[in-house]
Design a protein around this motif. Structure first.
Motif, PDB file in Angstrom:
ATOM      1  N   GLN A 128       0.811  -1.211   0.000  1.00 11.55           N
ATOM      2  CA  GLN A 128       0.000   0.000   0.000  1.00 11.55           C
ATOM      3  C   GLN A 128       0.849   1.267   0.000  1.00 11.55           C
ATOM      4  N   CYS A 129       0.597   2.127  -0.988  1.00 10.42           N
ATOM      5  CA  CYS A 129       1.205   3.456  -1.091  1.00 10.42           C
ATOM      6  C   CYS A 129       2.702   3.447  -1.375  1.00 10.42           C
ATOM      7  N   GLU A 130       3.266   2.310  -1.730  1.00 15.97           N
ATOM      8  CA  GLU A 130       4.678   2.291  -2.066  1.00 15.97           C
ATOM      9  C   GLU A 130       4.871   2.582  -3.557  1.00 15.97           C
ATOM     10  N   ASP A 131       6.112   2.558  -3.996  1.00 14.23           N
ATOM     11  CA  ASP A 131       6.453   3.064  -5.321  1.00 14.23           C
ATOM     12  C   ASP A 131       5.588   2.495  -6.451  1.00 14.23           C
ATOM     13  N   LYS A 132       5.423   1.179  -6.481  1.00 17.09           N
ATOM     14  CA  LYS A 132       4.670   0.543  -7.563  1.00 17.09           C
ATOM     15  C   LYS A 132       3.227   1.030  -7.588  1.00 17.09           C
ATOM     16  N   HIS A 133       2.632   1.119  -6.416  1.00 12.72           N
ATOM     17  CA  HIS A 133       1.242   1.544  -6.288  1.00 12.72           C
ATOM     18  C   HIS A 133       1.068   2.994  -6.750  1.00 12.72           C
ATOM     19  N   ARG A 134       1.910   3.881  -6.226  1.00  8.32           N
ATOM     20  CA  ARG A 134       1.774   5.304  -6.540  1.00  8.32           C
ATOM     21  C   ARG A 134       2.165   5.626  -7.981  1.00  8.32           C
ATOM     22  N   GLU A 135       3.131   4.890  -8.521  1.00  7.85           N
ATOM     23  CA  GLU A 135       3.552   5.143  -9.894  1.00  7.85           C
ATOM     24  C   GLU A 135       2.425   4.821 -10.879  1.00  7.85           C
ATOM     25  N   LEU A 136       1.682   3.748 -10.610  1.00  4.66           N
ATOM     26  CA  LEU A 136       0.557   3.418 -11.482  1.00  4.66           C
ATOM     27  C   LEU A 136      -0.483   4.533 -11.464  1.00  4.66           C
ATOM     28  N   LEU A 137      -0.770   5.066 -10.280  1.00  5.08           N
ATOM     29  CA  LEU A 137      -1.752   6.142 -10.182  1.00  5.08           C
ATOM     30  C   LEU A 137      -1.270   7.391 -10.910  1.00  5.08           C
ATOM     31  N   ARG A 138       0.005   7.709 -10.744  1.00  3.35           N
ATOM     32  CA  ARG A 138       0.551   8.875 -11.438  1.00  3.35           C
ATOM     33  C   ARG A 138       0.467   8.707 -12.956  1.00  3.35           C
ATOM     34  N   ARG A 139       0.814   7.531 -13.436  1.00  7.10           N
ATOM     35  CA  ARG A 139       0.866   7.305 -14.885  1.00  7.10           C
ATOM     36  C   ARG A 139      -0.515   7.372 -15.526  1.00  7.10           C
ATOM     37  N   TRP A 140      -1.506   6.785 -14.873  1.00  7.62           N
ATOM     38  CA  TRP A 140      -2.834   6.696 -15.480  1.00  7.62           C
ATOM     39  C   TRP A 140      -3.698   7.923 -15.255  1.00  7.62           C
ATOM     40  N   PHE A 141      -3.518   8.620 -14.140  1.00 10.02           N
ATOM     41  CA  PHE A 141      -4.479   9.677 -13.800  1.00 10.02           C
ATOM     42  C   PHE A 141      -3.904  11.088 -13.790  1.00 10.02           C
ATOM     43  N   GLN A 142      -2.624  11.257 -13.654  1.00  7.08           N
ATOM     44  CA  GLN A 142      -1.994  12.566 -13.678  1.00  7.08           C
ATOM     45  C   GLN A 142      -2.747  13.566 -12.808  1.00  7.08           C
ATOM     46  N   GLU A 143      -3.382  14.580 -13.399  1.00  9.15           N
ATOM     47  CA  GLU A 143      -4.016  15.626 -12.590  1.00  9.15           C
ATOM     48  C   GLU A 143      -5.270  15.141 -11.872  1.00  9.15           C
ATOM     49  N   ASP A 144      -5.805  13.972 -12.255  1.00  9.71           N
ATOM     50  CA  ASP A 144      -7.017  13.466 -11.613  1.00  9.71           C
ATOM     51  C   ASP A 144      -6.727  12.493 -10.471  1.00  9.71           C
ATOM     52  N   MET A 145      -5.477  12.203 -10.229  1.00  6.06           N
ATOM     53  CA  MET A 145      -5.179  11.194  -9.209  1.00  6.06           C
ATOM     54  C   MET A 145      -5.480  11.730  -7.807  1.00  6.06           C
ATOM     55  N   PRO A 146      -5.763  10.821  -6.863  1.00  8.58           N
ATOM     56  CA  PRO A 146      -5.994  11.262  -5.483  1.00  8.58           C
ATOM     57  C   PRO A 146      -4.776  12.019  -4.964  1.00  8.58           C
ATOM     58  N   SER A 147      -5.005  13.022  -4.124  1.00  6.43           N
ATOM     59  CA  SER A 147      -3.896  13.832  -3.627  1.00  6.43           C
ATOM     60  C   SER A 147      -3.070  13.094  -2.581  1.00  6.43           C
ATOM     61  N   ARG A 148      -3.698  12.152  -1.877  1.00  6.02           N
ATOM     62  CA  ARG A 148      -2.993  11.419  -0.837  1.00  6.02           C
ATOM     63  C   ARG A 148      -3.324   9.941  -0.926  1.00  6.02           C
ATOM     64  N   CYS A 149      -2.444   9.129  -0.381  1.00  7.56           N
ATOM     65  CA  CYS A 149      -2.643   7.686  -0.359  1.00  7.56           C
ATOM     66  C   CYS A 149      -2.741   7.241   1.096  1.00  7.56           C
ATOM     67  N   SER A 150      -3.782   6.527   1.419  1.00  7.70           N
ATOM     68  CA  SER A 150      -4.064   6.180   2.809  1.00  7.70           C
ATOM     69  C   SER A 150      -3.375   4.885   3.221  1.00  7.70           C
TER      70      SER A 150
END
Length: 240
Positions: free
Chosen positions: A146-168
């Motif tokens: 949860q919230c580590e590099d692999k998880h956050r990188e996928l969110l950044r790549r697919w959603f850019q400006e629409d991604m959640p601001s924080r990861c719980s």
């Protein structure tokens, strides 16, 4: 019957069931609490240290590696991907996960940043490291801890400006919880719709609340999705 409230409509019955789940989660939390770190929430854009060598991130093989695409049925009708049995048993439909397209996996993965359920520390945080939190839903999608590099990188790549601001990051030992109760999705054309039910509690003897939400995603180029509509009903926390 007088003097007692009972849910009458289908909406009231479903909301009541979700609140019961929240109460069960609170009870499980009381039984399982071990003094472990309660919770953290980190910015998705932030950088964290690489996983420690002693921790092996959970993973799920890519769909193409596990199933013949011709054997998968279209997801043009609501398809249940995640639910909770009883009080504290999370269930992920692995056969559905195996047939997700990459765009669908990104869409249903969006929720994994905002809501965590039944998460346990695979390695506890220390003064020198954040630890590794294993969440069944996030892991089943193949996103690692949860919230580590692999998880956050996928969110950044697919959603850019629409991604959640924080990861719980919230283990099941935390008293206050917001948990995923059930999630379904469907894809019609290129549009993917995600519907989920969630419940929250401040802990044993505290408050409980419930909400449902619909998120609609559309593709915007290669490996890009846009959240085009978000509709919530019930008592969704303001930070979502």
């Amino acid at each position: 019957m007088t003097g007692a409230w009972a849910p009458r409509t289908a909406v009231e019955r479903r909301r009541f069931a979700i609140l019961v789940t929240a109460a069960c989660v609170a009870a499980c939390t009381r039984e399982r609490s071990s003094g472990a770190p309660a919770q953290t929430s980190i910015p998705i854009q932030s950088s964290i240290s690489a996983p420690q060598p002693s921790a092996t991130p959970p993973s799920a093989p890519a769909p193409s590696a596990t199933v013949d695409a011709s054997s998968c049925t279209p997801h043009d009708r609501p398809t249940k991907l995640y639910w909770t049995e009883g009080c504290c048993t999370p269930v992920v439909a692995k056969d559905v996960v195996a047939c997700l397209s990459e765009a669908e996996r990104a869409a249903v993965g969006y929720v994994s940043a905002e809501l965590v359920s039944h998460c346990e520390w695979a390695e506890l945080p220390t003064d020198d490291a954040r630890g590794h939190l294993d969440c069944p839903y996030t892991s089943a999608l193949g996103f690692g801890y949860q919230c580590e590099d692999k998880h956050r990188e996928l969110l950044r790549r697919w959603f850019q400006e629409d991604m959640p601001s924080r990861c719980s990051q919230k283990p099941d030992t935390a008293y206050q919880q917001e948990v995923l109760v059930e999630l379904t999705f469907s894809t019609v054309g290129t549009r993917t719709t995600v519907d989920y039910e969630a419940a929250g509690t401040t802990g044993p003897g505290g408050k409980s609340w419930a909400w449902t939400e619909t998120l609609v995603f559309e593709p915007r180029g290669i490996e890009r999705m846009k959240l085009v509509r978000r509709t919530a009903k019930g008592n969704r926390p303001k930070e979502y």
